[in-house]
Design a protein around this motif. Structure first.
Motif, mmCIF file in Angstrom:
data_model
loop_
_atom_site.group_PDB
_atom_site.id
_atom_site.type_symbol
_atom_site.label_atom_id
_atom_site.label_comp_id
_atom_site.label_asym_id
_atom_site.label_seq_id
_atom_site.Cartn_x
_atom_site.Cartn_y
_atom_site.Cartn_z
ATOM 1 N N ASP A 33 0.802 -1.225 0.000
ATOM 2 C CA ASP A 33 0.000 0.000 0.000
ATOM 3 C C ASP A 33 0.837 1.278 0.000
ATOM 4 O OD1 ASP A 33 0.975 0.157 2.589
ATOM 5 O OD2 ASP A 33 -0.987 0.087 3.545
ATOM 6 N N GLY A 34 2.171 1.143 -0.053
ATOM 7 C CA GLY A 34 3.056 2.304 -0.077
ATOM 8 C C GLY A 34 3.557 2.730 1.292
ATOM 9 N N SER A 35 3.018 2.148 2.342
ATOM 10 C CA SER A 35 3.509 2.451 3.685
ATOM 11 C C SER A 35 4.786 1.648 3.946
ATOM 12 C CB SER A 35 2.437 2.107 4.731
ATOM 13 O OG SER A 35 2.201 0.710 4.751
ATOM 14 N N TYR A 36 5.408 1.906 5.081
ATOM 15 C CA TYR A 36 6.619 1.185 5.474
ATOM 16 C C TYR A 36 6.396 0.576 6.842
ATOM 17 C CZ TYR A 36 9.103 3.512 1.689
ATOM 18 O OH TYR A 36 9.503 3.948 0.461
ATOM 19 N N SER A 37 7.077 -0.533 7.118
ATOM 20 C CA SER A 37 6.957 -1.137 8.444
ATOM 21 C C SER A 37 8.280 -1.749 8.865
ATOM 22 C CB SER A 37 5.861 -2.206 8.457
ATOM 23 O OG SER A 37 6.269 -3.326 7.707
ATOM 24 N N VAL A 38 8.412 -1.929 10.173
ATOM 25 C CA VAL A 38 9.574 -2.587 10.751
ATOM 26 C C VAL A 38 9.097 -3.330 12.001
ATOM 27 C CG1 VAL A 38 10.265 -0.613 12.187
ATOM 28 C CG2 VAL A 38 11.984 -2.287 11.489
ATOM 29 N N THR A 39 9.710 -4.448 12.270
ATOM 30 C CA THR A 39 9.458 -5.187 13.506
ATOM 31 C C THR A 39 10.703 -5.046 14.364
ATOM 32 O OG1 THR A 39 8.007 -6.752 12.375
ATOM 33 C CG2 THR A 39 8.914 -7.439 14.506
ATOM 34 N N THR A 73 8.173 9.629 20.880
ATOM 35 C CA THR A 73 8.141 8.781 22.069
ATOM 36 C C THR A 73 6.999 7.777 21.951
ATOM 37 O OG1 THR A 73 6.702 10.307 23.288
ATOM 38 C CG2 THR A 73 9.087 10.598 23.551
ATOM 39 N N HIS A 74 7.198 6.645 22.583
ATOM 40 C CA HIS A 74 6.180 5.598 22.581
ATOM 41 C C HIS A 74 6.487 4.653 23.731
ATOM 42 C CE1 HIS A 74 3.101 2.970 20.984
ATOM 43 N NE2 HIS A 74 3.931 1.952 21.070
ATOM 44 N N VAL A 75 5.463 4.046 24.275
ATOM 45 C CA VAL A 75 5.647 3.025 25.310
ATOM 46 C C VAL A 75 5.226 1.690 24.707
ATOM 47 C CG1 VAL A 75 5.027 2.205 27.606
ATOM 48 C CG2 VAL A 75 5.255 4.663 27.178
ATOM 49 N N VAL A 76 6.199 0.813 24.537
ATOM 50 C CA VAL A 76 5.946 -0.522 23.997
ATOM 51 C C VAL A 76 5.423 -1.379 25.150
ATOM 52 C CG1 VAL A 76 6.971 -2.522 22.843
ATOM 53 C CG2 VAL A 76 7.837 -0.214 22.350
ATOM 54 N N PRO A 77 4.306 -2.093 24.954
ATOM 55 C CA PRO A 77 3.760 -2.898 26.052
ATOM 56 C C PRO A 77 4.741 -3.974 26.519
ATOM 57 C CG PRO A 77 2.545 -3.306 24.010
ATOM 58 C CD PRO A 77 3.539 -2.240 23.724
ATOM 59 N N ALA A 78 4.554 -4.425 27.753
ATOM 60 C CA ALA A 78 5.433 -5.419 28.364
ATOM 61 C C ALA A 78 5.393 -6.762 27.654
ATOM 62 C CB ALA A 78 5.078 -5.596 29.834
ATOM 63 N N SER A 79 4.318 -7.044 26.928
ATOM 64 C CA SER A 79 4.234 -8.297 26.184
ATOM 65 C C SER A 79 3.310 -8.096 24.989
ATOM 66 C CB SER A 79 3.720 -9.434 27.068
ATOM 67 O OG SER A 79 2.389 -9.172 27.482
ATOM 68 N N GLY A 80 3.418 -9.000 24.048
ATOM 69 C CA GLY A 80 2.555 -8.955 22.879
ATOM 70 C C GLY A 80 3.024 -7.984 21.813
ATOM 71 N N ALA A 81 2.258 -7.946 20.737
ATOM 72 C CA ALA A 81 2.576 -7.088 19.597
ATOM 73 C C ALA A 81 2.032 -5.681 19.819
ATOM 74 C CB ALA A 81 1.977 -7.682 18.325
ATOM 75 N N ASP A 82 2.609 -4.739 19.097
ATOM 76 C CA ASP A 82 2.189 -3.348 19.190
ATOM 77 C C ASP A 82 2.383 -2.714 17.822
ATOM 78 O OD1 ASP A 82 1.350 -0.959 20.404
ATOM 79 O OD2 ASP A 82 3.392 -0.402 20.939
ATOM 80 N N THR A 83 1.492 -1.850 17.428
ATOM 81 C CA THR A 83 1.598 -1.154 16.152
ATOM 82 C C THR A 83 1.406 0.329 16.389
ATOM 83 O OG1 THR A 83 0.670 -3.043 14.953
ATOM 84 C CG2 THR A 83 0.591 -0.918 13.845
ATOM 85 N N ILE A 84 2.270 1.141 15.798
ATOM 86 C CA ILE A 84 2.076 2.588 15.825
ATOM 87 C C ILE A 84 2.171 3.094 14.394
ATOM 88 C CG2 ILE A 84 2.931 2.851 18.170
ATOM 89 C CD1 ILE A 84 5.505 3.982 17.014
ATOM 90 N N THR A 85 1.529 4.200 14.139
ATOM 91 C CA THR A 85 1.561 4.823 12.822
ATOM 92 C C THR A 85 2.096 6.237 12.975
ATOM 93 O OG1 THR A 85 -0.364 3.530 12.135
ATOM 94 C CG2 THR A 85 0.144 5.505 10.850
#
Length: 96
Positions: A33-39, A73-85
Motif C-alpha cells: 500500500d506504499g507504507s513502510y513497516s519494521v518489527t 516517544t512511545h511506550v511498547v507494552p510489556a508483552s505482545g505485539a504493538d503497532t504505531i503509525t
C-alpha cells in the motif's frame, strides 16, 4: 513524504539501538500500500524514543517547517505485539 528519493532505505534510530541512523536491523520494508513497516526486536519494551532517517543524520526527518524534529516517544507494552503509525513531514537535505 513527497520528495523522498526513489529507492531510499528508511531506518528507525532510537534509544533501543544506540541511535544508529543506518542500522540494518531497523530498516523499514515498503508495503504493497506504499507504507513502510519494521518489527523491532522482542526485547524492546517500555518507553522508547526514536526518529526516522534515510540512513544518516544528514538525511533525518524534519518537522513541517524544515526544522529539527523532536524525538518521537512511545511506550511498547510489556508483552505482545504493538503497532504505531507515524507520518514524516520531510527529510533533512544533507546538512546537519
Amino acid at each position: 513524504p513527497a520528495g523522498t528519493p526513489a529507492g531510499s532505505a528508511m531506518h528507525v534510530a532510537g534509544s533501543f539501538n544506540g541511535w544508529n541512523p543506518g542500522d540494518s536491523a531497523t530498516r523499514l520494508a515498503r508495503q504493497v500500500d506504499g507504507s513502510y513497516s519494521v518489527t523491532l526486536p522482542v526485547w524492546v519494551r517500555g518507553p522508547i524514543e526514536f526518529k526516522l532517517t534515510l540512513g544518516s543524520w544528514e538525511r533525518g526527518e524534519v518537522d513541517a517547517a524544515g526544522g529539527d524534529r523532536a524525538n518521537r516517544t512511545h511506550v511498547v507494552p510489556a508483552s505482545g505485539a504493538d503497532t504505531i503509525t507515524v507520518e514524516v513531514a520531510g527529510w533533512r537535505r544533507g546538512q546537519r
